[in-house]
Design a protein around this motif. Structure first.
Motif, PDB file in Angstrom:
ATOM      1  N   ALA A  15      16.019  16.883  29.882  1.00  0.00           N
ATOM      2  CA  ALA A  15      16.924  16.564  30.996  1.00  0.00           C
ATOM      3  C   ALA A  15      16.512  17.276  32.290  1.00  0.00           C
ATOM      4  CB  ALA A  15      18.358  16.935  30.629  1.00  0.00           C
ATOM      5  N   LEU A  16      15.931  18.455  32.163  1.00  0.00           N
ATOM      6  CA  LEU A  16      15.556  19.235  33.349  1.00  0.00           C
ATOM      7  C   LEU A  16      14.333  18.659  34.077  1.00  0.00           C
ATOM      8  CD1 LEU A  16      16.065  22.866  31.972  1.00  0.00           C
ATOM      9  CD2 LEU A  16      17.643  21.541  33.385  1.00  0.00           C
ATOM     10  N   LYS A  17      13.669  17.659  33.475  1.00  0.00           N
ATOM     11  CA  LYS A  17      12.467  17.089  34.093  1.00  0.00           C
ATOM     12  C   LYS A  17      12.787  15.984  35.107  1.00  0.00           C
ATOM     13  CE  LYS A  17       9.697  18.029  29.972  1.00  0.00           C
ATOM     14  NZ  LYS A  17       9.134  17.431  28.749  1.00  0.00           N
ATOM     15  N   ARG A  65      16.958  28.425  33.834  1.00  0.00           N
ATOM     16  CA  ARG A  65      16.649  26.983  33.726  1.00  0.00           C
ATOM     17  C   ARG A  65      16.359  26.400  35.110  1.00  0.00           C
ATOM     18  NH1 ARG A  65      21.065  26.517  29.433  1.00  0.00           N
ATOM     19  NH2 ARG A  65      19.865  26.348  27.487  1.00  0.00           N
ATOM     20  N   ALA A  66      17.111  26.814  36.108  1.00  0.00           N
ATOM     21  CA  ALA A  66      16.909  26.296  37.467  1.00  0.00           C
ATOM     22  C   ALA A  66      15.513  26.644  37.984  1.00  0.00           C
ATOM     23  CB  ALA A  66      17.982  26.846  38.409  1.00  0.00           C
ATOM     24  N   VAL A 102      18.534   6.496  34.073  1.00  0.00           N
ATOM     25  CA  VAL A 102      19.585   7.468  33.755  1.00  0.00           C
ATOM     26  C   VAL A 102      19.429   7.942  32.314  1.00  0.00           C
ATOM     27  CG1 VAL A 102      22.085   7.845  33.594  1.00  0.00           C
ATOM     28  CG2 VAL A 102      21.160   6.311  35.361  1.00  0.00           C
ATOM     29  N   SER A 103      19.568   9.254  32.111  1.00  0.00           N
ATOM     30  CA  SER A 103      19.652   9.776  30.744  1.00  0.00           C
ATOM     31  C   SER A 103      20.795  10.779  30.679  1.00  0.00           C
ATOM     32  CB  SER A 103      18.332  10.413  30.311  1.00  0.00           C
ATOM     33  OG  SER A 103      17.963  11.421  31.213  1.00  0.00           O
ATOM     34  N   PHE A 104      21.338  10.939  29.483  1.00  0.00           N
ATOM     35  CA  PHE A 104      22.453  11.856  29.257  1.00  0.00           C
ATOM     36  C   PHE A 104      21.993  13.028  28.407  1.00  0.00           C
ATOM     37  CE2 PHE A 104      25.035   7.775  29.411  1.00  0.00           C
ATOM     38  CZ  PHE A 104      25.573   8.029  30.660  1.00  0.00           C
ATOM     39  N   CYS A 105      22.682  14.152  28.588  1.00  0.00           N
ATOM     40  CA  CYS A 105      22.478  15.311  27.723  1.00  0.00           C
ATOM     41  C   CYS A 105      23.861  15.911  27.483  1.00  0.00           C
ATOM     42  CB  CYS A 105      21.551  16.317  28.412  1.00  0.00           C
ATOM     43  SG  CYS A 105      21.324  17.828  27.459  1.00  0.00           S
ATOM     44  N   ALA A 106      24.242  16.035  26.205  1.00  0.00           N
ATOM     45  CA  ALA A 106      25.592  16.513  25.900  1.00  0.00           C
ATOM     46  C   ALA A 106      25.637  17.077  24.490  1.00  0.00           C
ATOM     47  CB  ALA A 106      26.582  15.351  26.008  1.00  0.00           C
ATOM     48  N   PRO A 107      26.557  18.030  24.252  1.00  0.00           N
ATOM     49  CA  PRO A 107      26.778  18.464  22.866  1.00  0.00           C
ATOM     50  C   PRO A 107      27.187  17.240  22.045  1.00  0.00           C
ATOM     51  CG  PRO A 107      28.030  19.829  24.434  1.00  0.00           C
ATOM     52  CD  PRO A 107      27.467  18.694  25.207  1.00  0.00           C
ATOM     53  N   VAL A 146      17.459  10.333  36.755  1.00  0.00           N
ATOM     54  CA  VAL A 146      18.722  11.062  36.922  1.00  0.00           C
ATOM     55  C   VAL A 146      19.235  11.508  35.554  1.00  0.00           C
ATOM     56  CG1 VAL A 146      21.095  10.958  37.806  1.00  0.00           C
ATOM     57  CG2 VAL A 146      19.282   9.642  38.954  1.00  0.00           C
ATOM     58  N   SER A 147      19.396  12.821  35.374  1.00  0.00           N
ATOM     59  CA  SER A 147      19.969  13.368  34.131  1.00  0.00           C
ATOM     60  C   SER A 147      21.417  13.755  34.387  1.00  0.00           C
ATOM     61  CB  SER A 147      19.207  14.618  33.696  1.00  0.00           C
ATOM     62  OG  SER A 147      17.899  14.292  33.325  1.00  0.00           O
ATOM     63  N   ILE A 148      22.298  13.274  33.532  1.00  0.00           N
ATOM     64  CA  ILE A 148      23.720  13.611  33.629  1.00  0.00           C
ATOM     65  C   ILE A 148      24.058  14.472  32.408  1.00  0.00           C
ATOM     66  CG2 ILE A 148      26.061  12.685  33.750  1.00  0.00           C
ATOM     67  CD1 ILE A 148      24.915  10.144  35.030  1.00  0.00           C
ATOM     68  N   ILE A 149      24.465  15.722  32.686  1.00  0.00           N
ATOM     69  CA  ILE A 149      24.554  16.736  31.629  1.00  0.00           C
ATOM     70  C   ILE A 149      25.984  17.273  31.492  1.00  0.00           C
ATOM     71  CG2 ILE A 149      23.721  19.027  30.908  1.00  0.00           C
ATOM     72  CD1 ILE A 149      21.194  18.441  32.679  1.00  0.00           C
TER      73      ILE A 149
END
Length: 305
Positions: free
Chosen positions: A213-215, A250-251, A188-193, A162-165
């Motif tokens: 994150a998109l994987k 990206r989608a 769980v992984s995060f992606c953020a500025p 699960v990627s939380i962006i």
């Protein structure tokens, strides 16, 4: 408050998922599945019980979702909005809750801006409290409906990536999802500025690139507060979309089995492109639908004698 009463109230309250056991979370998800499969729209198991929805912070979807859940269970509902209340005149949140408790409510649903206040309130009042979002701390029913949505799609949560962006720093949704998902063995992984990362969460889940994150099996986009632009945290909505938005391009790179989630309301063409919100992989509207059975399970747990 006696220890026995306090303990029973704590068992029926829902203040957060960080300290809730996996078994307890699972029992709420299972009960929500029961309510979802119930053909009757109104099953008055909470007839003669009174619930108060106390929103000291604006909300439309969450409040309506709770109200729908309460009414479907036959409860009497009092809705309280801070803007039209004595809180505007300086009455404290504590006094407001105590006032409604004195009038005979059986449970309170509370959303408020400051973190940590809800825990203190729960120690002082004699009714179960349900957290409808407190500051940057937790939003347990949102995470429960997210888990419910994932479980319906994938069958189980163990091993899910699960990627939380997005704006993790200010997100109570990110925190509740992190605590709950990890109890079930999801990754769980995060992606953020960089200026929207919560450094204290890095020990619990890694921060990864957008590409990485998109994987995932679940791509959960967070709402970005556009007012952060005024605070200098957000260069512009266009820049954010370009760097961290789930654009159509990206989608298209997502695995066919990946689902797209968002706690809503969506800033269309900022966090997610318009066409992606309505795409086959999107679960944004089913998430909203799933909020009602989840909140029915939570209110039944809080109020059923």
């Amino acid at each position: 408050m006696t220890t026995a009463i306090a303990s029973k109230l704590k068992d029926r309250s829902l203040l957060g998922l960080k300290d809730l056991s996996r078994n307890e979370i699972e029992s709420i998800l299972d009960r929500a599945a029961y309510w979802e499969s119930e053909p009757q729209k109104l099953v008055p198991v909470l007839q003669s019980r009174f619930a108060a929805n106390m929103f000291f912070e604006n909300s439309t979807r969450t409040r309506f979702s709770f109200e729908m859940a309460q009414k479907r269970l036959g409860a009497q509902v009092l809705n309280f909005a801070a803007a039209a209340s004595s809180v505007e005149k300086g009455e404290s949140i504590y006094d407001t809750v105590r006032t409604l408790e004195s009038m005979g409510i059986d449970a309170g649903v509370i959303r408020l801006k400051p973190s940590g206040v809800l825990e203190q309130l729960a120690e002082k009042v004699n009714v179960p409290l349900v957290n409808a979002g407190d500051g940057n701390n937790e939003h347990p029913t949102q995470a429960l409906l997210d888990l419910f949505t994932m479980r319906k799609t994938f069958g189980e949560l163990k091993g899910l990536r699960v990627s939380i962006i997005g704006d993790v720093l200010h997100s109570r949704v990110a925190r509740s999802n992190l605590w709950a998902l990890q109890k079930f063995g999801a990754q769980v992984s995060f992606c953020a500025p960089s200026n929207m990362q919560a450094p204290e969460l890095a020990e619990h889940a890694p921060y990864v690139t957008m590409e990485e994150a998109l994987k995932a099996d679940v791509v959960m986009m967070l709402r970005v507060q556009l007012e952060r632009h005024a605070e200098g945290m957000l260069k512009s909505a266009e820049y954010y979309r370009e760097q961290y938005g789930l654009t159509e391009e990206r989608a298209d790179r997502l695995s066919p089995g990946t689902i797209i989630m968002h706690p809503a309301p969506v800033n269309r063409n900022v966090e997610i492109d318009d066409a992606v919100v309505e795409s086959e992989q999107s679960r944004i509207f089913p998430q909203m639908a799933n909020g009602v059975p989840i909140r029915m399970a939570v209110m039944e747990r809080a109020m059923k004698l």
